[in-house]
Design a protein around this motif. Structure first.
Motif, PDB file in Angstrom:
ATOM      1  N   TRP A   9       0.834  -1.202   0.000  1.00 48.46           N
ATOM      2  CA  TRP A   9       0.000   0.000   0.000  1.00 48.46           C
ATOM      3  C   TRP A   9       0.869   1.252   0.000  1.00 48.46           C
ATOM      4  O   TRP A   9       0.538   2.263  -0.630  1.00 48.46           O
ATOM      5  N   PHE A  10       1.989   1.177   0.715  1.00 46.12           N
ATOM      6  CA  PHE A  10       2.936   2.284   0.727  1.00 46.12           C
ATOM      7  C   PHE A  10       3.449   2.543  -0.692  1.00 46.12           C
ATOM      8  O   PHE A  10       3.492   3.682  -1.150  1.00 46.12           O
ATOM      9  N   ALA A  11       3.831   1.475  -1.387  1.00 40.90           N
ATOM     10  CA  ALA A  11       4.328   1.610  -2.762  1.00 40.90           C
ATOM     11  C   ALA A  11       3.242   2.160  -3.685  1.00 40.90           C
ATOM     12  O   ALA A  11       3.515   3.009  -4.543  1.00 40.90           O
ATOM     13  N   VAL A  12       2.007   1.706  -3.505  1.00 43.63           N
ATOM     14  CA  VAL A  12       0.896   2.202  -4.318  1.00 43.63           C
ATOM     15  C   VAL A  12       0.684   3.700  -4.071  1.00 43.63           C
ATOM     16  O   VAL A  12       0.502   4.485  -5.007  1.00 43.63           O
ATOM     17  N   GLY A  13       0.742   4.118  -2.818  1.00 47.88           N
ATOM     18  CA  GLY A  13       0.548   5.525  -2.479  1.00 47.88           C
ATOM     19  C   GLY A  13       1.631   6.416  -3.054  1.00 47.88           C
ATOM     20  O   GLY A  13       1.352   7.475  -3.630  1.00 47.88           O
TER      21      GLY A  13
END
Length: 93
Positions: A9-13
């Protein structure tokens, strides 16, 4: 289907914010180029407000980039903090 973890999710954000910054910069650059190519006495293109801002569109482009950069830095720091807390918590057990 595997559950998406915090790192994903961090990478997506971060990726989403980077794409938004690129899109914002491209639109701003196109607007600046269009205004620079306009003849001095010519009216603004259709769809424009017709109001001339003293700081110019470059100022708004810079302001938007600073806001997006601030959000990206905040997202990065909070994501790293969360990941470090999870790693420390997992190592403690």
């Amino acid at each position: 289907m595997d559950e998406i973890g915090r790192v994903e999710w961090f990478a997506v954000g971060v990726t989403g914010m980077a794409l938004a910054a690129v899109a914002h910069a491209a639109v701003g650059a196109a607007h600046i180029a269009r205004e620079m190519l306009r003849a001095p006495g010519e009216e603004p293109a259709a769809g424009g407000s017709g109001v001339q801002v003293d700081s110019g569109p470059g100022g708004w482009l810079l302001f938007g980039a600073l806001i997006l950069t601030g959000g990206a830095i905040y997202h990065f720091v909070s994501g790293v903090g969360t990941i470090v807390r999870e790693v420390v918590h997992a190592a403690g057990h």
